[in-house]
Design an enzyme around this catalytic site. Structure first.
Site, PDB file in Angstrom:
ATOM      1  NE  ARG A  69     -52.116 -21.633   4.670  1.00 13.71           N
ATOM      2  CZ  ARG A  69     -51.486 -20.970   5.631  1.00 13.71           C
ATOM      3  NH1 ARG A  69     -50.216 -20.627   5.495  1.00 13.71           N
ATOM      4  NH2 ARG A  69     -52.116 -20.624   6.731  1.00 13.71           N
ATOM      5  CE1 TYR A 197     -55.146 -29.016   4.257  1.00 16.66           C
ATOM      6  CE2 TYR A 197     -53.694 -27.174   3.810  1.00 16.66           C
ATOM      7  CZ  TYR A 197     -54.831 -27.682   4.384  1.00 16.66           C
ATOM      8  OH  TYR A 197     -55.666 -26.851   5.077  1.00 16.66           O
ATOM      9  CE  LYS A 206     -55.788 -18.137   2.401  1.00 15.33           C
ATOM     10  NZ  LYS A 206     -56.019 -18.981   3.490  1.00 15.33           N
ATOM     11  CG  HIS A 226     -56.054 -14.239   5.182  1.00 23.13           C
ATOM     12  ND1 HIS A 226     -55.395 -14.760   6.270  1.00 23.13           N
ATOM     13  CD2 HIS A 226     -56.849 -15.231   4.737  1.00 23.13           C
ATOM     14  CE1 HIS A 226     -55.774 -16.009   6.465  1.00 23.13           C
ATOM     15  NE2 HIS A 226     -56.662 -16.317   5.549  1.00 23.13           N
ATOM     16  CB  SER A 248     -54.795 -19.627   9.062  1.00 20.20           C
ATOM     17  OG  SER A 248     -54.315 -19.028   7.878  1.00 20.20           O
ATOM     18  CB  CYS A 250     -58.093 -16.414  14.012  1.00 15.80           C
ATOM     19  SG  CYS A 250     -56.518 -17.014  14.619  1.00 15.80           S
ATOM     20  CG  ASP A 277     -59.565 -17.719   3.285  1.00 14.84           C
ATOM     21  OD1 ASP A 277     -59.297 -17.634   4.495  1.00 14.84           O
ATOM     22  OD2 ASP A 277     -58.761 -18.127   2.438  1.00 14.84           O
ATOM     23  NE  ARG A 375     -58.413 -25.636   6.655  1.00 13.75           N
ATOM     24  CZ  ARG A 375     -58.425 -24.332   6.935  1.00 13.75           C
ATOM     25  NH1 ARG A 375     -59.329 -23.549   6.391  1.00 13.75           N
ATOM     26  NH2 ARG A 375     -57.540 -23.823   7.768  1.00 13.75           N
TER      27      ARG A 375
HETATM   28  P1  GTP Z   1     -58.979 -20.257   7.777  1.00 18.64           P
HETATM   29  O1  GTP Z   1     -59.931 -20.996   6.910  1.00 18.64           O
HETATM   30  O2  GTP Z   1     -57.816 -21.085   8.217  1.00 18.64           O
HETATM   31  O3  GTP Z   1     -58.529 -18.969   7.174  1.00 18.64           O
HETATM   32  O4  GTP Z   1     -59.732 -19.996   9.190  1.00 18.64           O
HETATM   33  P2  GTP Z   1     -60.888 -18.984   9.633  1.00 18.64           P
HETATM   34  O5  GTP Z   1     -60.281 -17.679  10.003  1.00 18.64           O
HETATM   35  O6  GTP Z   1     -61.971 -18.966   8.622  1.00 18.64           O
HETATM   36  O7  GTP Z   1     -61.400 -19.646  11.009  1.00 18.64           O
HETATM   37  P3  GTP Z   1     -62.769 -20.402  11.364  1.00 18.64           P
HETATM   38  O8  GTP Z   1     -63.965 -19.500  11.267  1.00 18.64           O
HETATM   39  O9  GTP Z   1     -62.820 -21.656  10.595  1.00 18.64           O
HETATM   40  O10 GTP Z   1     -62.539 -20.716  12.908  1.00 18.64           O
HETATM   41  C1  GTP Z   1     -61.454 -21.476  13.368  1.00 18.64           C
HETATM   42  C2  GTP Z   1     -61.710 -21.998  14.758  1.00 18.64           C
HETATM   43  O11 GTP Z   1     -62.015 -20.927  15.653  1.00 18.64           O
HETATM   44  C3  GTP Z   1     -62.905 -22.944  14.816  1.00 18.64           C
HETATM   45  O12 GTP Z   1     -62.547 -24.063  15.585  1.00 18.64           O
HETATM   46  C4  GTP Z   1     -63.989 -22.140  15.480  1.00 18.64           C
HETATM   47  O13 GTP Z   1     -64.879 -22.939  16.194  1.00 18.64           O
HETATM   48  C5  GTP Z   1     -63.214 -21.170  16.366  1.00 18.64           C
HETATM   49  N1  GTP Z   1     -63.949 -19.880  16.530  1.00 18.64           N
HETATM   50  C6  GTP Z   1     -64.461 -19.111  15.532  1.00 18.64           C
HETATM   51  N2  GTP Z   1     -65.105 -18.021  16.019  1.00 18.64           N
HETATM   52  C7  GTP Z   1     -64.981 -18.083  17.368  1.00 18.64           C
HETATM   53  C8  GTP Z   1     -65.425 -17.243  18.452  1.00 18.64           C
HETATM   54  O14 GTP Z   1     -66.068 -16.200  18.268  1.00 18.64           O
HETATM   55  N3  GTP Z   1     -65.085 -17.641  19.716  1.00 18.64           N
HETATM   56  C9  GTP Z   1     -64.375 -18.784  19.946  1.00 18.64           C
HETATM   57  N4  GTP Z   1     -64.077 -19.090  21.202  1.00 18.64           N
HETATM   58  N5  GTP Z   1     -63.940 -19.600  18.948  1.00 18.64           N
HETATM   59  C10 GTP Z   1     -64.237 -19.267  17.685  1.00 18.64           C
HETATM   60  C1  SPV Z   2     -55.723 -20.738   5.741  1.00 18.63           C
HETATM   61  O1  SPV Z   2     -54.844 -21.461   6.237  1.00 18.63           O
HETATM   62  O2  SPV Z   2     -55.773 -19.504   5.941  1.00 18.63           O
HETATM   63  C2  SPV Z   2     -56.780 -21.346   4.906  1.00 18.63           C
HETATM   64  C3  SPV Z   2     -56.612 -22.750   4.513  1.00 18.63           C
HETATM   65  O3  SPV Z   2     -57.725 -20.681   4.528  1.00 18.63           O
HETATM   66  S1  SPV Z   2     -55.494 -22.937   3.206  1.00 18.63           S
HETATM   67  O4  SPV Z   2     -56.258 -22.929   1.958  1.00 18.63           O
HETATM   68  O5  SPV Z   2     -54.839 -24.210   3.393  1.00 18.63           O
HETATM   69  O6  SPV Z   2     -54.556 -21.854   3.185  1.00 18.63           O
HETATM   70 MN    MN Z   3     -57.592 -18.503   5.332  1.00 13.59          MN
END
Ligand code: GTP
Ligand code: SPV
Ligand code: MN
Length: 602
Positions: A69, A197, A206, A226, A248, A250, A277, A375
């Site tokens: 984004r 993207y 979003k 979110h 995002s 996290c 999400d 993704r």
């Molecule tokens: P968006 O789709 O961008 O909103 O991201 P999200 O909040 O859904 O994050 P996601 O679960 O995809 O995790 C993002 C990154 O954080 C990945 O590389 C995971 O492996 C890492 N991660 C997730 N949970 C943990 C955790 O409990 N500990 C650690 N160390 N890393 C984590």
């Molecule tokens: C984020 O960035 O929080 C996502 C991916 O979930 S996007 O759809 O690109 O915003």
């Molecule tokens: Mn997100």
């Protein structure tokens, strides 16, 4: 296909501007999806993976300058600048339409325009909202068919005069200098041009489900957040639901898909994934907060996903999935950093260049094969822990709200707010290190209230006020917590094992909601006592939990100062209650500081 005059007029208006060769309605049928897939394969827009190993799976590569984004090109266009506040980019609506029109003009010549009617939320639910996206990208169509409910049933629900959000997307030249993501909340309209993207172009996500929906939610007294939603089934068979906001990349998808560690599985725990999400939440007649996931798919981060960290994600993406910007391997396979096993000996990287695992850039750093923000797009129902409640028009009742960020220091593993108002302040104070999900400098700590910094479609001072008001409307408001899975030691290693083990923290959180778990009072909130987390089967260094929940008053006082500066940017739009909470926090921290100087353990 539709008797809706306003919809037809708007489609014509957009077609007059963009000049597509043809207009095609998306009806939601398998037949049409297959036809579009074949067409996109023919042009190379998507590449089929090995269909024996990866049935129904495809690969897509975006332009190199178009992989996350672009917040600096994202605007909220309202008549009054103050209405978008200091955290959003603003443009007057007339200027937004004029500038974007220049880019849209004639941009679909030689292309087709697809009309995608979609519903966020189950069609016909009180929660739900309808949108229509016009786009010249088959990739967008194929993603939308996974991410939201699309097609004729939505047009039927819309009838001849129903309300809908007008979403116009065009790839144009995919030029970053001619890219704009514009929101016109006063007109219920979104215009996105020059990108291909995810979050910039899947306008249901979003743009509509957060930026426009948050604006509508404030007016209509609900919340668009979110947040992931998950159900925790405890050994007694009771399922309680948690909504959690992390910025995002996290950990939302990972927490939503959590697989309980062995010890807790044996105890009888089970997790139900509702959403990863976005959560839309309303107060129901029972005085509780109820939530739905408005989407039907995952748009998840590939990097770091493997059979240990997230086995459910791997199971989810085995079929009917679109992979974007991963490493492409000979024979129709794919790979990303952090996947199981060794890196492949060679492949084509996310840029389209030949790649080997030993490649280094000019600074001597390894060259990644997949983009860190690569993704997967996959249907929710393919997740092994998918909840049967996702089709319920009523949603699920929320017991706990959890905020969290990525902080190497400071924020403890978990703490609980003293009240709804204190909890709202905890959310407002949130900060996190920047990830690859947005364009910008990685690792930099930035304030990200409620993980909504890039997604709140109006003045965040008003947004905090709205949260406070929602609290007064509930008879049984969820308890509010903050977590941090990302504390690091001196050498940069994570202190807490995370992933499935996070259920141990969720267990404490839900026990707290029922008044059943002990806690210690600290200046920032309640933290677990050293023996109140069930750590069965976990081999942790001695005193790790104590270290993870320690509150250092000096560091926290510095944090208060930085929050104070941030709050000041909202001027008189910041509710007094937020200032009061911050002052009380500071007072509690100073008391603790004094006590420890005098040798009394606070
Ligand atoms: P968006 O789709 O961008 O909103 O991201 P999200 O909040 O859904 O994050 P996601 O679960 O995809 O995790 C993002 C990154 O954080 C990945 O590389 C995971 O492996 C890492 N991660 C997730 N949970 C943990 C955790 O409990 N500990 C650690 N160390 N890393 C984590
Ligand atoms: C984020 O960035 O929080 C996502 C991916 O979930 S996007 O759809 O690109 O915003
Ligand atoms: Mn997100």
């Amino acid at each position: 296909m539709t008797q809706h005059n306003k919809l037809q007029a708007w489609i014509k208006e957009c077609a007059d501007l963009c000049q597509p060769d043809e207009i095609i309605f998306i009806d939601g049928s398998e037949e049409q999806r297959n036809k579009l897939r074949d067409e996109a394969v023919m042009t190379g827009e998507i590449v089929p993976l090995n269909q024996k190993k990866w049935p129904g799976c495809y690969f897509h590569r975006t332009a190199q300058n178009d992989v996350a984004r672009t917040e600096h090109l994202t605007y909220i266009c309202t008549s009054e600048k103050e209405d978008v506040g200091p955290t959003n980019n603003w443009m007057p609506p007339a200027e937004g339409y004029r500038k974007a029109s220049e880019i849209f003009k004639g941009s679909m010549r030689g292309r087709k325009m697809y009309v995608i009617p979609f519903s966020l939320g189950p069609v016909g639910s009180v929660f739900s909202k309808i949108g229509v996206e016009l786009t010249d990208s088959i990739y967008v169509v194929l993603n939308m068919l996974i991410m939201v409910r699309c097609g004729q049933e939505v047009l039927d629900q819309l009838g001849s005069d129903g309300d809908f959000t007008r979403c116009l997307h065009g790839k144009a030249e995919l030029d970053v200098d001619r890219r704009m993501i514009l929101h016109f909340p006063e007109d219920n309209t979104i215009w996105s041009v020059g990108s291909g993207y995810g979050g910039n172009v899947l306008l249901s996500k979003k743009c509509m489900a957060l930026r426009l929906a948050s604006w509508q939610a404030q007016k209509e007294s609900w919340l668009a957040e979110h947040m992931l939603i998950l159900g925790v089934e405890d050994p007694a068979g009771r399922i309680e639901y948690v909504a959690a906001a992390f910025p995002s990349a996290c950990g939302k998808t990972n927490l939503a898909m959590l697989v309980p560690p062995e010890g807790l599985t044996r105890k009888g725990y089970r997790i139900w994934m509702v959403g990863d999400d976005i959560a839309w939440m309303r107060v129901d007649t029972d005085g509780k907060l109820w939530a739905i996931n408005p989407e039907t798919g995952f748009f998840g981060v590939a990097q770091g996903t493997n059979s240990i960290t997230n086995p459910n994600a791997l199971a989810t993406v085995r079929r009917n999935t679109i992979f974007t910007n991963v490493l492409f391997r000979e024979g129709g396979n794919i790979w990303w950093e952090g996947l199981d096993g060794e890196a492949p000996k060679s492949g084509i990287d996310w840029k389209g260049d030949p790649w080997t695992p030993d490649m280094k850039d000019k600074n001597g750093k390894s060259v990644p094969g997949a983009h860190p923000n690569a993704r997967f797009t996959a249907p929710l129902t393919q997740c092994p822990s998918h909840s049967f409640r996702t089709e319920h028009h009523h949603g699920v009742p929320i017991s706990a709200i959890v905020f969290g960020g990525r902080r190497a220091r400071l924020a403890p593993l978990v703490y609980q707010g003293y009240s709804w108002q204190h909890g709202v302040c905890i959310g407002a104070m949130m900060a996190s290190e920047r990830t690859a999900a947005q364009f910008g400098k990685l690792g930099e700590v930035r304030r990200d209230p409620m993980a909504m910094l890039p997604f709140c479609g109006y003045n965040m001072g008003d947004y905090f006020r709205h949260w406070l008001q929602m609290g007064t409307r509930m008879k049984k408001a969820p308890k509010i917590f903050h977590v941090n899975w990302f504390r690091q030691d001196e050498s940069g290693d994570y202190l807490w094992p995370g992933y499935g083990e996070n259920l141990r923290v969720l267990e404490w959180i839900l026990d707290r909601c029922r008044g059943e778990a002990p806690a210690e009072e600290t200046p920032i909130g309640y933290v677990p006592t050293s023996d109140s987390l069930d750590l069965t089967g976990l081999d942790l260094p001695p005193n790790l939990i104590e270290e993870l929940v320690t509150v250092n008053p000096e560091e926290w006082l510095a944090e208060v100062e930085s929050v104070r500066e941030f709050f000041a940017t909202f001027g008189d739009r910041l509710p007094h209650a937020m200032q009061d909470e911050l002052n009380s926090l500071e007072r509690r921290l100073k008391t603790q500081q004094k006590m420890s100087h005098n040798g009394i353990n606070g």
